[in-house]
Design an enzyme around this catalytic site. Structure first.
Site, PDB file in Angstrom:
ATOM      1  N   THR A 161      84.852  46.604  61.352  1.00 41.92           N
ATOM      2  CA  THR A 161      83.698  46.057  61.087  1.00 41.92           C
ATOM      3  C   THR A 161      82.625  47.088  60.665  1.00 41.92           C
ATOM      4  OG1 THR A 161      81.709  44.446  61.063  1.00 41.92           O
ATOM      5  CG2 THR A 161      82.833  45.342  63.198  1.00 41.92           C
ATOM      6  N   ASP A 162      81.629  46.925  59.624  1.00 39.35           N
ATOM      7  CA  ASP A 162      80.394  47.661  59.605  1.00 39.35           C
ATOM      8  C   ASP A 162      79.359  47.136  60.818  1.00 39.35           C
ATOM      9  OD1 ASP A 162      79.531  45.252  58.783  1.00 39.35           O
ATOM     10  OD2 ASP A 162      78.738  45.850  56.730  1.00 39.35           O
ATOM     11  N   GLU A 163      79.495  46.337  61.421  1.00 43.89           N
ATOM     12  CA  GLU A 163      78.487  45.886  62.439  1.00 43.89           C
ATOM     13  C   GLU A 163      78.629  47.071  63.605  1.00 43.89           C
ATOM     14  OE1 GLU A 163      78.008  42.061  63.685  1.00 43.89           O
ATOM     15  OE2 GLU A 163      78.940  41.222  61.972  1.00 43.89           O
ATOM     16  N   TYR A 187      80.093  41.053  70.224  1.00 41.87           N
ATOM     17  CA  TYR A 187      81.169  41.146  69.197  1.00 41.87           C
ATOM     18  C   TYR A 187      81.179  42.632  68.671  1.00 41.87           C
ATOM     19  CZ  TYR A 187      83.150  41.452  64.606  1.00 41.87           C
ATOM     20  OH  TYR A 187      83.789  41.820  63.379  1.00 41.87           O
ATOM     21  N   LYS A 191      84.261  45.543  69.293  1.00 38.77           N
ATOM     22  CA  LYS A 191      84.958  46.370  68.287  1.00 38.77           C
ATOM     23  C   LYS A 191      84.560  47.687  68.186  1.00 38.77           C
ATOM     24  CE  LYS A 191      87.089  44.635  65.029  1.00 38.77           C
ATOM     25  NZ  LYS A 191      88.582  44.491  65.006  1.00 38.77           N
TER      26      LYS A 191
END
Length: 386
Positions: A161-163, A187, A191
């Protein structure tokens, strides 16, 4: 002496050349997709079965977000197999590798809802970190016993993810493949950890890995706790449309079928050791997304629930999420430049397709809501994340 018509000869040569070309550019693969009953995973499985000659082994634990009804269009294909397995179960992973002999892994199995991670971080640590470690080790043991030719062709593609990059608040910058990691939620931290593990398994053990980081996905078969489907279904039911804070959080929106095409292209054409950012080139504030949905519903479903004059009147601003990132935006130039991928959908075309899909597929989302999928406290809160 046998005489062969020259046209026949040409045809034979053409067939031989074509078959050689196909096998050289992309011999048929067997791809193990983890999390293939989830939102992005099921789009990947549908894409591979419907648009390629490859086979899929779908490995999914079927947690709340896994839904085999998202795969009814491909479930009967002889090139599709399903294994109900938890990626934290090493013995079962070893069995699946030995039994199915995949040529590549596309790892999408993950706990992925930011709000849920705030309420119960432990599950995210187990699945996203320990589960990824288990999968890497099972893949490595399997890969090590392959012939050198097969070892070189094997791929472990980790979908992230870009998060992991954190927050772009106050800048006009975009996330690139070299942006430092600064995750904000349990989260995104889990990741980020899994991304580091995948890269370490290449550096330390030589396992041929590739990482992709994507922006916010949307589209058909999206679990109804996420921002876009939640807004559509709440509006149709005359319920409030809860928007965090002032609604000015910005996300880059990527149509899930565009993402699925990109992921398949990366696992078949991507370079080992590379990272590819995948984005939709569609930066939108959350409030703009919600208002767009309301406008589309005014057009497509003008007969509103009782007591609702305009869908927009249902918008309700609620207390912001703890540690909420203000802006994410992806620079997807590299995958365009190196692999030739670009999104086919604009946000306007994709959101229209999405709203129409939910209107046309009530059975799918009603089954989700009626089963064990009740929209409880956690899931009725708006999710501006993945």
């Amino acid at each position: 002496m046998i005489l062969i018509d020259t046209q026949d000869t040409k045809n034979i040569y053409t067939v031989i050349i074509q078959s050689c070309t196909v096998s050289q550019t992309h011999p048929m693969k067997k791809i193990l997709v983890t999390g293939g009953a989830g939102f992005i995973g099921s789009a990947v499985v549908r894409h591979i079965i419907q648009n390629t000659q490859d086979s899929v082994i779908n490995l999914d634990k079927l947690t709340y977000a896994g839904n085999l009804e998202s795969l009814t269009d491909v479930a009967d294909s002889p090139r599709y197999a399903f294994e109900k397995v938890d990626i934290c179960d090493r013995a079962e992973l070893d069995r699946v590798f030995a039994q199915h002999q995949p040529d590549a892994v596309m790892h999408l199995a993950a706990e992925s809802h930011v709000d849920r991670s705030i309420d119960s971080a432990g599950e995210f640590i187990q699945t996203n970190i320990v589960g990824t470690f288990n999968l890497l080790e099972a893949a490595r043991a399997y890969w090590q016993q392959m012939s050198s030719e097969k070892q070189a062709a094997f791929r472990f593609h980790h979908i992230s993810t870009d998060e992991v990059y954190g927050d772009l608040h106050g800048t006009d910058d975009l996330f690139t493949e070299t942006t430092p990691y600064a995750p904000s939620s349990p989260y995104s931290a889990s990741k980020a950890s899994s991304d580091h593990l995948v890269r370490a398994w290449l550096r330390t053990y030589g396992l041929p890995t590739i990482v992709t980081n994507c922006s916010n996905n949307y589209g058909p078969y999206h679990f109804p706790e996420k921002l876009i489907p939640l807004m559509i279904l709440n509006a149709l039911d005359g319920k409030p449309l809860p928007v965090y804070g002032d609604g000015m959080q910005i996300r880059d929106w990527l149509f899930v079928e565009d993402h699925a095409r990109a992921l398949y292209q990366v696992v078949t054409e991507g370079v080992v050791g590379e990272t590819y950012n995948i984005g939709g080139h569609n930066e939108k504030a959350n409030i703009e997304v919600v208002k767009t949905i309301c406008t589309l519903l005014e057009e497509l479903v003008p007969e509103k629930p009782a007591g609702v004059a305009r869908y927009e009147d249902l918008i309700t601003f609620v207390q912001d999420r703890p540690g909420h990132d203000v802006r994410y935006a992806i620079d997807a130039a590299k995958i365009g430049r190196e692999l030739g991928w670009k999104p086919q959908e604009t946000f306007e075309s994709g959101i229209r397709k999405t709203v129409q899909w939910y209107l046309d597929n009530k059975t799918w989302w009603q089954n989700v809501l009626n089963g064990s999928y009740r929209l409880d406290r956690k899931s009725t809160r708006l999710n501006s994340s993945h």
